[in-house]
Scaffold this motif. Structure first.
Motif: not given
Length: 516
Positions: A87-93, A112-124, A171-175
């Motif tokens: 799955g795709v990495p997820v960065f969750l704030y 910036t880090m998400a671009e490096e890792f090909g990750a989705i960024v989420m804020f809740i 589909p994603t990895l755990l955040p």
């Protein structure tokens, strides 16, 4: 009348106080134009909506009340080739004490880090902040705020993570969790309570072990004085001398005869709460470039204050340096000149019940730039949290500062005021029971980066925690950085220590993803 605010060196043994956020330890966020770009403008969210969650996660009756939490995210970096790898990495704030877009804007390095890792960024968004209000406009009414707890917020985030596969387009990895200040505390506590729901956490400027009766407050005082001293040699010692000389002798008459312009009444207790909150929070946000985080500030504000107000002025006059101190306070709370007077009545320590309640109403003027509905930039909600689980973290300084009351009479005064305002019974030791103390984190906290910045006085809130790399628990000090500066956009003015901190975070995150 006893003085309810502790000082630091030379004031006798001072017990610790339960603090956080801010700089927490954090805080009300004033959305203003700053030198750094807005992440919302650079990376406008393409994932935005609401998530339905329980008002009370511990109520299993039928037809339990529900409400909507705001979320916002950015998916254009998602590397779909990683789907076959799990799955795709997820960065969750983990949203903290304000509207979600404020933290989105102030966390550019996550993108910036998400671009490096090909990750989705989420804020809740945190419950009772921004537009995530369980009872709408009545959420702050008497009897409606008792579901505003850290435990309920963590459960919100657990439920959100559990539903991410229905919200995200691939589909994603755990955040991997992120958070700064109170948000960083939530990220670390989430790893502690729900380690199976994330790969790891970056907790920056997050004083998760800041409890009473451990001598932490004096360390906090010394830490912010050190920031003044390292900014301009001799400045910290001069400021400490002014505070030390005035603290035991200052009277209300002295305050009224100075260059202070109060909005209403003032007491020595409310003055010191306001003053120490302002000068310590300016140390906290001592970024090398102009910002609008918490309060509008020039670049290197502590150095500016030292050179303009402290080192260039004679503090040996008959006022004992009071006017010098007031000018330093003014530089923090009124750098733009928009503040007409200082509202000492809104201090929980030494203030007035109606004054504290009125602060939230007055702060509504600052919510106009938010992309989300917000009643008062979180002032009412945060003071409620300070009055329940985080008793020694009240808002100070016209909503722009934080400073802990001392143990003993200071804490007792805060508890009494909180009971009058919110009709609550404070338990200042519950957090240590619920989440543990330093040695507990060292032993049980896994896959977490505790990131501190050397100019941030809140760094003393993790001193008792020892690194345990066997558990994936890392501690890192970003030399020359201010409050969770590592999470902000990279800047040419960043110190080498801050740049190294971001590389360290990236290296560790790479390991977590590889081992997922």
């Amino acid at each position: 009348t006893p003085l309810l605010i502790a000082g630091g060196r030379g004031r006798g043994k001072s017990n610790a106080t339960l603090l956080s956020i801010v700089c927490i330890l954090v805080a009300i966020i004033n959305v203003v134009t700053s030198q750094q770009p807005s992440a919302w403008d650079v990376y406008p969210p393409d994932l935005q909506g609401t998530f339905s969650t329980k008002v009370d996660h511990y109520n299993f009756q039928k037809d339990v009340e529900r409400f909507d939490l705001n979320y916002a995210g950015y998916s254009k970096f998602a590397d779909k080739t990683k789907i076959s790898d799990g799955g795709v990495p997820v960065f969750l704030y983990c949203g903290n004490e304000g509207p979600i877009d404020s933290f989105y804007n102030a966390s550019g390095s996550i993108f910036t880090m998400a671009e490096e890792f090909g990750a989705i960024v989420m804020f809740i968004e945190h419950r009772y902040y921004g537009g995530s209000l369980p009872y709408g406009d009545q959420s702050f009414d008497s009897g409606k705020m008792h579901h505003l707890t850290i435990e309920q917020a963590l459960a919100d985030y657990a439920a959100f993570i559990d539903e991410l596969d229905k919200i995200l387009p691939v589909p994603t990895l755990l955040p991997i969790l992120f958070g700064g200040s109170y948000g960083g505390m939530l990220a670390a506590w989430h790893r502690y309570k729900y380690p199976h729901l994330s790969l790891g956490a970056v907790a920056s400027g997050a004083p998760i072990d800041f409890y009473p009766n451990e001598g932490v407050q004096e360390l906090f005082y010394d830490a912010f004085i050190e920031t003044y001293e390292t900014s301009s040699p001799g400045c910290g010692s001069a400021l400490d001398s002014i505070v030390s000389s005035l603290l035991p002798t200052l009277t209300t008459k002295d305050i009224l005869n100075s260059n202070v312009v109060p909005c209403g009444s003032v007491t020595t207790q409310s003055f010191w709460s306001y003053a120490l909150g302002a000068i310590s929070t300016m140390a906290c946000v001592d970024y090398p470039y102009p910002t609008g985080f918490i309060a509008p500030m020039p670049g290197n504000p502590v150095q500016v204050a030292c050179e303009k107000n402290i080192l260039s002025r004679d503090s040996s006059g008959s006022d004992g340096g009071l006017d010098v101190l007031v000018d330093v306070i003014n530089m923090y709370v009124n750098y733009t000149g928009a503040l007409e007077c200082m509202d000492f009545e809104s201090e929980i320590i030494g203030g007035d019940d109606e004054g504290v309640k009125g602060l939230g109403r007055r702060m509504r003027q600052y919510s106009k730039g938010s992309h989300f509905k917000e009643s008062d930039l979180g002032v009412t909600s945060w003071n409620y949290q300070a009055c329940t689980e985080l008793i020694l973290e009240p808002i100070t300084s016209d909503g722009f500062g934080f400073y802990p009351p001392d143990d003993g009479e200071g804490t007792e005064g805060a508890v009494a005021k909180c009971a009058d305002i919110f009709d609550v019974e404070t338990d200042p030791f519950w957090m240590g029971v619920s989440f543990g103390r330093g040695k507990d984190y060292t032993k049980y906290l896994t896959n977490t980066i505790i990131m501190e910045n050397s100019r941030d006085p809140w760094r003393v809130g993790t001193l008792s925690i020892e690194e345990n790399r066997g558990n994936g628990l890392y501690k890192y000090m970003a030399d020359g950085g201010a409050h969770h500066q590592d999470l902000r956009f990279a800047d040419d003015l960043d110190s080498d220590g801050v740049k190294s901190a971001r590389r360290f975070e990236s290296d560790v995150i790479r390991e977590w993803i590889a081992n997922a």
